[in-house]
Design an enzyme around this catalytic site. Structure first.
Site, PDB file in Angstrom:
ATOM      1  N   LYS A  37      14.320 -55.830  31.896  1.00 39.19           N
ATOM      2  CA  LYS A  37      14.550 -56.087  30.464  1.00 39.19           C
ATOM      3  C   LYS A  37      13.766 -55.077  29.624  1.00 39.19           C
ATOM      4  CE  LYS A  37      10.739 -59.415  30.574  1.00 39.19           C
ATOM      5  NZ  LYS A  37      10.383 -60.839  30.769  1.00 39.19           N
ATOM      6  N   ARG A 132       9.008 -72.840  27.019  1.00 35.89           N
ATOM      7  CA  ARG A 132       9.511 -71.665  26.317  1.00 35.89           C
ATOM      8  C   ARG A 132      11.028 -71.615  26.421  1.00 35.89           C
ATOM      9  NH1 ARG A 132       8.208 -65.475  28.118  1.00 35.89           N
ATOM     10  NH2 ARG A 132       9.554 -66.159  29.811  1.00 35.89           N
ATOM     11  N   TYR A 246      -9.624 -41.097   9.027  1.00 33.34           N
ATOM     12  CA  TYR A 246      -9.499 -42.064   7.936  1.00 33.34           C
ATOM     13  C   TYR A 246     -10.673 -43.035   7.922  1.00 33.34           C
ATOM     14  CZ  TYR A 246      -4.525 -41.039   6.984  1.00 33.34           C
ATOM     15  OH  TYR A 246      -3.337 -40.474   6.632  1.00 33.34           O
ATOM     16  N   MET A 294      -1.237 -42.251  12.342  1.00 34.50           N
ATOM     17  CA  MET A 294       0.160 -42.460  12.762  1.00 34.50           C
ATOM     18  C   MET A 294       0.608 -41.471  13.826  1.00 34.50           C
ATOM     19  SD  MET A 294       3.663 -42.557  10.515  1.00 34.50           S
ATOM     20  CE  MET A 294       3.076 -43.801   9.397  1.00 34.50           C
TER      21      MET A 294
HETATM   22  C1  LIG Z   1       9.686 -60.978  32.001  1.00 39.84           C
HETATM   23  C2  LIG Z   1      10.067 -62.041  32.966  1.00 39.84           C
HETATM   24  C3  LIG Z   1       9.929 -61.847  34.345  1.00 39.84           C
HETATM   25  C4  LIG Z   1       9.179 -60.678  34.943  1.00 39.84           C
HETATM   26  O1  LIG Z   1       7.792 -60.980  34.818  1.00 39.84           O
HETATM   27  P1  LIG Z   1       6.639 -59.970  35.320  1.00 39.84           P
HETATM   28  O2  LIG Z   1       5.393 -60.708  35.015  1.00 39.84           O
HETATM   29  O3  LIG Z   1       6.788 -58.742  34.492  1.00 39.84           O
HETATM   30  O4  LIG Z   1       6.833 -59.702  36.754  1.00 39.84           O
HETATM   31  C5  LIG Z   1      10.464 -62.806  35.191  1.00 39.84           C
HETATM   32  N1  LIG Z   1      11.051 -63.928  34.695  1.00 39.84           N
HETATM   33  C6  LIG Z   1      11.181 -64.159  33.368  1.00 39.84           C
HETATM   34  C7  LIG Z   1      11.837 -65.400  32.898  1.00 39.84           C
HETATM   35  C8  LIG Z   1      10.685 -63.236  32.466  1.00 39.84           C
HETATM   36  O5  LIG Z   1      10.778 -63.477  31.149  1.00 39.84           O
END
Ligand SMILES: *Cc1c(COP(=O)(O)O)cnc(C)c1O
Length: 361
Positions: A37, A132, A246, A294
């Site tokens: 992802k 979640r 800065y 930046m």
């Molecule tokens: C992002 C995610 C993973 C991968 O988790 P890692 O800690 O990066 O290995 C697996 N399952 C879900 C539901 C996630 O959101």
């Protein structure tokens, strides 16, 4: 060269996948997918996805259907692509056209999916305690019979504290997941990177690591995947008492040589690294001094024998987790913050050639 150079070692990511796959196989006999992802945590799903497919990964996980559609174009038809956010309203066409498998998160998603795409593969996401995503036990009980009759491709849940092996939540979630899924014949998945390392009981049929592939904690044996080298734009000598940057937050305690480098918070060098980060000239550490701005950072290079052309901020001397510690965050955020201005280079024998189809015949 004005842009920083981000080098991504595809062989290292593949080696990390193989190592996590070996642990999953040796523990529970589980297969291992890959979570790619957010563009493979910012490192390029177009490049890493095909390399992992060639190494043997067949199950890929993304957050959004749109990410899945893009991934399908590079992986071809042979891979399973699962969507963590499930079947959102309006997504039926994209799920169908790109052969994506939504991980349905609540009874409304189940109804939407069965109505809009009858016969189209789906998985189920259960909440084992993280609160979640996924169905609560009571919701699951209500749809379980109908869902199981439809033959889910996967039943999964996610661990909240897998990076803390001693945390009691790991056993609690394992117990909850078992209570909700024991007796189901569909393949089950509970573990990402941290869960794989907890051991066989957490691995079930399929694991889905993300961060470990990219060289991050909690996979302590991971090979580093990224190197980030930043070009020096200018070098100046300043006298004791002169400020840098800065807000004049750093004042030279004596005569100093200051290098100005072409990367800043717009490139993912979080402003919290102000007066905290370390850059490297080979094995020699050089402190970042003054505020991150930046496009630029300033570094004390007084102790180097020659003026550097490039300094390294991610590499063998400093992992994403070490930089994350300095920034008060986690490796995941360092990786996904790496900005679009870097010139990106992919190395490794498995780096795909331009135009090469990703998925093996
Ligand atoms: C992002 C995610 C993973 C991968 O988790 P890692 O800690 O990066 O290995 C697996 N399952 C879900 C539901 C996630 O959101």
């Amino acid at each position: 060269m004005t842009a920083g150079m981000l080098t991504i070692d595809i062989d290292a990511a593949v080696a990390n996948w193989r190592a996590l796959a070996a642990l999953s196989q040796a523990g529970a006999g589980a297969r291992t997918g890959a979570t790619i992802k957010a563009d493979a945590y910012g490192l390029g799903a177009d490049r890493l996805g095909p390399a992992l497919a060639r190494a043997g990964a067949r199950q890929f996980f993304v957050a959004l259907a749109q990410e899945g559609a893009r991934l399908r174009a590079v992986l071809g038809p042979g891979a399973d692509i699962f969507v963590y956010c499930g079947h959102m309203a309006g997504d039926a066409a994209i799920l169908r056209d790109h052969g994506l498998i939504p991980l349905l998160n609540d009874p409304a998603q189940v109804s939407r999916h069965l109505q809009a795409l009858p016969g189209h593969p789906f998985g189920i996401q259960l909440d084992s305690g993280m609160n979640r995503l996924g169905m609560e036990p009571a919701e699951w009980a209500g749809v379980r019979a109908a869902v199981l009759a439809g033959g889910p491709a996967l039943i999964m849940s996610h661990l909240a504290c897998a990076d803390e092996p001693a945390h009691a939540m790991n056993q609690t979630q394992l117990d909850n997941f078992r209570a909700m899924t024991d007796g189901c014949t569909a393949p089950r998945s509970l573990s990402a990177t941290g869960g794989i390392l907890l051991g066989a009981a957490w691995q079930f049929d399929l694991t889905r690591p993300g961060i470990g592939l990219y060289g991050g904690a909690p996979f302590a044996n991971a090979r580093p995947v990224v190197q980030l080298d930043l070009p020096v734009i200018q070098i100046r000598d300043i006298a004791a008492g002169e400020p840098v940057g800065y807000g004049c937050t750093w004042v030279a305690p004596g005569p100093r040589r200051i290098a100005t480098l072409a990367a800043g918070y717009a490139d993912g060098l979080l402003r919290h690294l102000t007066n905290r980060a370390t850059l490297w000239a080979g094995d020699t550490p050089c402190p970042l001094v003054g505020r991150v701005s930046m496009d630029l950072i300033t570094v004390d290079v007084t102790h180097l024998p020659t003026a550097p052309e490039v300094l390294t901020i991610l590499g063998p001397q400093q992992t994403v987790d070490a930089l994350a510690d300095a920034a008060g965050t986690i490796g995941y955020e360092i990786l996904t913050s790496l900005g679009p201005r870097y010139s990106r280079h992919y190395t490794g024998t498995d780096a795909p050639k331009a135009g090469q189809a990703g998925f093996p015949a």
